[in-house]
Design a protein around this motif. Structure first.
Motif, PDB file in Angstrom:
ATOM      1  N   LEU A  90      -2.366  -3.446  -2.232  1.00  0.00           N
ATOM      2  CA  LEU A  90      -3.208  -4.399  -1.512  1.00  0.00           C
ATOM      3  C   LEU A  90      -3.435  -5.669  -2.330  1.00  0.00           C
ATOM      4  O   LEU A  90      -3.391  -6.783  -1.785  1.00  0.00           O
ATOM      5  CB  LEU A  90      -4.548  -3.756  -1.169  1.00  0.00           C
ATOM      6  CG  LEU A  90      -4.554  -2.798   0.030  1.00  0.00           C
ATOM      7  CD1 LEU A  90      -5.874  -2.062   0.110  1.00  0.00           C
ATOM      8  CD2 LEU A  90      -4.284  -3.568   1.326  1.00  0.00           C
ATOM      9  N   ASP A 138     -11.912  -5.027   3.583  1.00  0.00           N
ATOM     10  CA  ASP A 138     -12.648  -5.693   2.495  1.00  0.00           C
ATOM     11  C   ASP A 138     -14.151  -5.514   2.681  1.00  0.00           C
ATOM     12  O   ASP A 138     -14.885  -5.256   1.714  1.00  0.00           O
ATOM     13  CB  ASP A 138     -12.303  -7.184   2.465  1.00  0.00           C
ATOM     14  CG  ASP A 138     -10.888  -7.454   1.989  1.00  0.00           C
ATOM     15  OD1 ASP A 138     -10.325  -6.601   1.277  1.00  0.00           O
ATOM     16  OD2 ASP A 138     -10.346  -8.523   2.328  1.00  0.00           O
ATOM     17  N   GLY A 186      -7.602  -8.234   1.965  1.00  0.00           N
ATOM     18  CA  GLY A 186      -7.013  -7.097   1.278  1.00  0.00           C
ATOM     19  C   GLY A 186      -7.343  -7.034  -0.198  1.00  0.00           C
ATOM     20  O   GLY A 186      -7.214  -5.975  -0.820  1.00  0.00           O
ATOM     21  N   LEU A 245      -7.401  -6.381   7.609  1.00  0.00           N
ATOM     22  CA  LEU A 245      -7.567  -6.328   6.155  1.00  0.00           C
ATOM     23  C   LEU A 245      -8.952  -6.833   5.749  1.00  0.00           C
ATOM     24  O   LEU A 245      -9.563  -6.297   4.816  1.00  0.00           O
ATOM     25  CB  LEU A 245      -6.479  -7.149   5.464  1.00  0.00           C
ATOM     26  CG  LEU A 245      -5.087  -6.515   5.412  1.00  0.00           C
ATOM     27  CD1 LEU A 245      -4.103  -7.453   4.713  1.00  0.00           C
ATOM     28  CD2 LEU A 245      -5.113  -5.167   4.704  1.00  0.00           C
TER      29      LEU A 245
END
Length: 281
Positions: free
Chosen positions: A271, A141, A219, A137
């Motif tokens: 998310l 990002d 996320g 995640l």
């Protein structure tokens, strides 16, 4: 011939910019190709800066080492090209390519879909990060934080190519594109997207990463990107002409770009919800 708008507004002339940046013998290099390369290079430089600032990340642990960004740049180029081309073939002009399958590989004739390129990038960064044992995640990002640079440059290149322009308009900033057979002022929808999906979204995400410490919740930044891009693209599609071979869908009020943006918005919401419930901060 350039036609005046119904209300007499004087359209803006299209800037005289050759889509070909330079040519060396038979080798022709276009601004569009340079925009892709510059987007990857500048994105890698900015990404390396983010990776070096360990305090920005959850548990002071970025998804991979700063210098690994240069290896990932190669993966990114492959992901963009393969994903963008496959999505364009499947969603935008499948009958044409089924009838002429060898044209699928004719990348020099154009035909790339942003949503597919983004999926290709996501798969590339996930596979790359798994090999290095990083947080998946957090790698998304990172991609969201640097991806807006390439979007901005790509939309500027679309404008230089006089492609993907908008519907006719009476607004004073309407542009007459040389590739428009009607010669009427149109929305410079490429510049709208460059501003919304590129510059403004970059500033929003930069605030989130550097001020709101969003990277500490894996996320969250990816979710912000998904919602920001999806809403921006959905809005601009109302004044951007749809692809000629598709036209408007579902009763004449939605475009393929809007349809493909809806899953991005939904994924962004999921998310963000997951990141905000996470115990990491």
């Amino acid at each position: 011939m350039v036609r005046a708008s119904p209300h007499g507004a004087r359209p803006l002339p299209f800037p005289e910019i050759d889509p070909v940046a330079f040519a060396i013998g038979p080798l022709v290099v276009r601004w569009y190709a340079l925009a892709y390369l510059a987007g990857v290079l500048l994105g890698a430089l900015y990404g390396r800066m983010l990776l070096k600032r360990r305090a920005l990340w959850a548990d002071n642990s970025p998804p991979f080492a700063p210098d690994d960004i240069w290896d990932f740049a190669f993966w990114a180029i492959i992901g963009i090209i393969v994903g963008g081309r496959v999505a364009y073939v499947l969603f935008y002009n499948l009958p044409q390519y089924l009838a002429n399958p060898m044209e699928i590989f004719a990348l020099w004739d154009g035909g790339m879909a942003f949503h597919g390129g983004m999926i290709g990038l996501m798969l590339a960064v996930i596979l790359f990060t798994r090999k290095r044992g990083g947080n998946l995640l957090s790698s998304l990002d990172l991609l969201a934080a640097i991806g807006t640079i390439g979007i901005f440059l790509g939309r500027i290149a679309n404008f230089i190519n006089a492609e993907l322009f908008g519907a006719p308009t009476d607004l004073p900033w309407g542009v007459v594109f040389p590739t428009d057979p009607l010669g009427v002022p149109r929305h410079p929808s490429q510049l709208y997207e460059a501003a919304l999906e590129g510059l403004i979204l970059f500033l929003v995400i930069r605030y989130a990463t550097h001020v709101a410490h969003a990277l500490r919740r894996p996320g969250l930044v990816a979710g912000i990107f998904g919602i920001g891009y999806g809403l921006s693209r959905f809005a601009v599609e109302f004044v951007r002409l749809p692809d000629a071979q598709l036209g408007y869908l579902y009763g004449g009020w939605l475009t393929m770009g809007q349809v493909l943006s809806l899953p991005m918005i939904l994924a962004g919401l999921c998310l963000i919800a997951y990141a905000m419930r996470s115990r990491r901060a």
